[in-house]
Design a protein around this motif. Structure first.
Motif, mmCIF file in Angstrom:
data_model
loop_
_atom_site.group_PDB
_atom_site.id
_atom_site.type_symbol
_atom_site.label_atom_id
_atom_site.label_comp_id
_atom_site.label_asym_id
_atom_site.label_seq_id
_atom_site.Cartn_x
_atom_site.Cartn_y
_atom_site.Cartn_z
ATOM 1 N N VAL A 1 0.827 -1.204 0.000
ATOM 2 C CA VAL A 1 0.000 0.000 0.000
ATOM 3 C C VAL A 1 0.865 1.260 0.000
ATOM 4 N N SER A 2 2.038 1.208 0.636
ATOM 5 C CA SER A 2 2.937 2.363 0.604
ATOM 6 C C SER A 2 3.525 2.551 -0.785
ATOM 7 N N ALA A 3 3.765 1.447 -1.502
ATOM 8 C CA ALA A 3 4.279 1.554 -2.876
ATOM 9 C C ALA A 3 3.288 2.301 -3.760
ATOM 10 N N VAL A 4 1.995 2.028 -3.566
ATOM 11 C CA VAL A 4 0.968 2.739 -4.333
ATOM 12 C C VAL A 4 0.925 4.210 -3.933
ATOM 13 N N ALA A 5 0.923 4.480 -2.630
ATOM 14 C CA ALA A 5 0.826 5.861 -2.155
ATOM 15 C C ALA A 5 1.989 6.706 -2.663
ATOM 16 N N ARG A 6 3.171 6.116 -2.778
ATOM 17 C CA ARG A 6 4.342 6.875 -3.216
ATOM 18 C C ARG A 6 4.325 7.180 -4.707
ATOM 19 N N GLN A 7 3.347 6.618 -5.415
ATOM 20 C CA GLN A 7 3.157 7.004 -6.817
ATOM 21 C C GLN A 7 2.135 8.133 -6.948
ATOM 22 N N GLY A 8 1.580 8.566 -5.819
ATOM 23 C CA GLY A 8 0.651 9.696 -5.836
ATOM 24 C C GLY A 8 -0.801 9.308 -6.007
ATOM 25 N N LEU A 9 -1.131 8.004 -5.925
ATOM 26 C CA LEU A 9 -2.515 7.572 -6.037
ATOM 27 C C LEU A 9 -3.117 7.341 -4.652
ATOM 28 N N PRO A 10 -4.440 7.490 -4.525
ATOM 29 C CA PRO A 10 -5.083 7.227 -3.231
ATOM 30 C C PRO A 10 -4.860 5.773 -2.801
ATOM 31 N N ALA A 11 -4.441 5.584 -1.573
ATOM 32 C CA ALA A 11 -4.167 4.250 -1.041
ATOM 33 C C ALA A 11 -4.729 4.161 0.364
ATOM 34 N N ALA A 12 -5.282 2.996 0.699
ATOM 35 C CA ALA A 12 -5.923 2.821 2.001
ATOM 36 C C ALA A 12 -5.633 1.434 2.541
ATOM 37 N N PRO B 1 2.247 -0.005 20.877
ATOM 38 C CA PRO B 1 3.351 0.730 20.254
ATOM 39 C C PRO B 1 3.676 0.278 18.832
ATOM 40 N N ASN B 2 3.491 -1.004 18.514
ATOM 41 C CA ASN B 2 3.720 -1.450 17.144
ATOM 42 C C ASN B 2 2.769 -0.758 16.180
ATOM 43 N N SER B 3 1.502 -0.691 16.568
ATOM 44 C CA SER B 3 0.500 -0.027 15.731
ATOM 45 C C SER B 3 0.768 1.467 15.614
ATOM 46 N N ALA B 4 1.319 2.069 16.667
ATOM 47 C CA ALA B 4 1.665 3.490 16.610
ATOM 48 C C ALA B 4 2.724 3.740 15.540
ATOM 49 N N LEU B 5 3.681 2.824 15.384
ATOM 50 C CA LEU B 5 4.687 2.953 14.330
ATOM 51 C C LEU B 5 4.038 2.913 12.947
ATOM 52 N N VAL B 6 3.022 2.060 12.794
ATOM 53 C CA VAL B 6 2.323 1.969 11.510
ATOM 54 C C VAL B 6 1.598 3.278 11.211
ATOM 55 N N ARG B 7 0.922 3.823 12.199
ATOM 56 C CA ARG B 7 0.187 5.078 11.969
ATOM 57 C C ARG B 7 1.131 6.216 11.604
ATOM 58 N N LEU C 1 3.021 9.781 7.022
ATOM 59 C CA LEU C 1 4.064 10.235 6.106
ATOM 60 C C LEU C 1 3.728 9.910 4.660
ATOM 61 N N ASP C 2 3.112 8.739 4.442
ATOM 62 C CA ASP C 2 2.798 8.301 3.076
ATOM 63 C C ASP C 2 1.400 8.717 2.632
ATOM 64 N N HIS C 3 0.632 9.339 3.524
ATOM 65 C CA HIS C 3 -0.756 9.746 3.224
ATOM 66 C C HIS C 3 -1.620 8.538 2.887
ATOM 67 N N VAL C 4 -1.540 7.520 3.732
ATOM 68 C CA VAL C 4 -2.356 6.317 3.599
ATOM 69 C C VAL C 4 -3.496 6.402 4.603
ATOM 70 N N GLU C 5 -4.710 6.103 4.159
ATOM 71 C CA GLU C 5 -5.899 6.180 5.008
ATOM 72 C C GLU C 5 -6.187 4.815 5.638
ATOM 73 N N LEU C 6 -6.649 4.811 6.888
ATOM 74 C CA LEU C 6 -7.087 3.588 7.555
ATOM 75 C C LEU C 6 -8.609 3.507 7.470
ATOM 76 N N LEU C 7 -9.129 2.382 6.960
ATOM 77 C CA LEU C 7 -10.563 2.252 6.710
ATOM 78 C C LEU C 7 -11.300 1.445 7.763
ATOM 79 N N VAL C 8 -10.577 0.832 8.708
ATOM 80 C CA VAL C 8 -11.226 -0.038 9.692
ATOM 81 C C VAL C 8 -10.913 0.446 11.107
ATOM 82 N N GLU C 9 -11.713 -0.029 12.062
ATOM 83 C CA GLU C 9 -11.550 0.368 13.454
ATOM 84 C C GLU C 9 -10.400 -0.409 14.106
#
Length: 307
Positions: A49-60, A69-75, A80-88
């Motif tokens: 998903v980060s590979a897609v976002a770095r091409q400038g396309l919407p990625a989620a 703390p592991n999840s905090a690193l992901v967020r 930074l990559d402008h990736v949206e989270l779609l789930v709770e």
């Protein structure tokens, strides 16, 4: 007036924290060896998903994160990559993947499990898919006893206008025919490395049986530095040459290839041109340390210009 959002790439692939260890060799059972660590990195399903976002396309991301703390690193990486989270999020944390990396680039994995293995059907049902969207799934999640039933049911209910890309990976033998065959029929793009695709074709009864199993899919066989081989649904196989780079770390190279290839298709490129960009991106990724190291669109353009 109805407003239409841009097409989006949505990954259901479980996200883990990678703990890479560079070793001179894999120790024998009961042995010991000293490794070199480059520190924790966000990996697993995040790489594609980060590979897609770095091409400038919407990625989620449609994979479960937790509160630890592991999840905090992901967020942080998602911001930074402008990736949206779609789930709770769920109470708890995502797992880790310790990767032993040999000088050749070969990798050996030891994985721990967390909330990434607990997708929630109601979360997936709230995702409003539209024509032009692409959804990505991995064999790891399809082979897992808790994530598989939820994901498969939702994937097979997706509207036909949404693209579906699947990477079965090395766990393909652990996925039953009852699950695998309907997913192959629904697949728009099936990708895997040379060994994985060979094993899948052998399981199904040969290349022709593979073609019959996924009649509408673009089949992609990734062949490392040699590039990839495309097998469109309406023609014969096409070899797309790769790019030679000094290999530092092959972690995430396949996911980088997949993400950039799908971006090319979403951009309207012919499969060969999309695959050429994907080959360049994967070559650049293996020359960098860490899993989610996809180059940006302008970096791929520069590499292709030099070639």
């Amino acid at each position: 007036m109805t407003l239409h959002r841009p097409s989006c790439f949505i990954s259901t692939g479980s996200v883990l924290i990678d703990l890479p260890l560079h070793v001179t060799r894999i120790p024998a059972p009961g042995g010991a060896i000293t490794g070199t660590s480059s520190g924790p990195a966000v990996g697993g399903g995040y790489t594609v998903v980060s590979a897609v976002a770095r091409q400038g396309l919407p990625a989620a991301l449609a994979a479960t994160l937790g509160t630890g703390p592991n999840s905090a690193l992901v967020r942080q990486a998602m911001r930074l990559d402008h990736v949206e989270l779609l789930v709770e999020e769920l109470v708890g944390d995502i797992g880790t993947c310790t990767t032993l990396i040999e000088p050749s680039g070969r990798r050996t994995f030891v994985t721990t499990e967390g909330v990434e293995a607990e997708p929630q059907r109601e979360d997936l049902e709230r995702i409003d898919l539209m024509a032009g969207d692409w959804v990505y799934a991995t064999g790891y999640d399809l082979a897992h006893p808790t994530s598989c039933p939820v994901l498969v049911e939702w994937l097979l209910s997706m509207p036909s206008e949404a693209g579906f890309v699947m990477d079965l990976g090395p766990v393909q033998p652990d996925i039953s025919d009852a699950i695998l065959m309907p997913l192959l029929r629904r697949c728009t793009l099936l990708t895997g490395n040379d060994l994985e695709m060979t094993r899948l074709a052998s399981r199904l009864g040969g290349p022709d049986a593979l073609r019959r199993a996924c009649p509408e899919a673009l089949v992609v066989r990734r062949t490392g530095f040699r590039g990839c081989v495309l097998w469109p649904s309406d023609g014969g196989s096409i070899e797309v040459p790769g790019f030679v780079r000094t290999v530092v770390d092959t972690t995430g190279a396949g996911d980088t290839h997949t993400g950039v290839l799908v971006v090319g298709l979403m951009d309207g490129l012919e499969p060969m041109m999309a695959a050429r960009r994907a080959n360049a991106a994967a070559a650049e990724a293996v020359a960098r340390m860490g899993p989610a190291q996809a180059p940006r669109r302008e970096e791929i353009d520069a590499l292709l210009a030099l070639a």
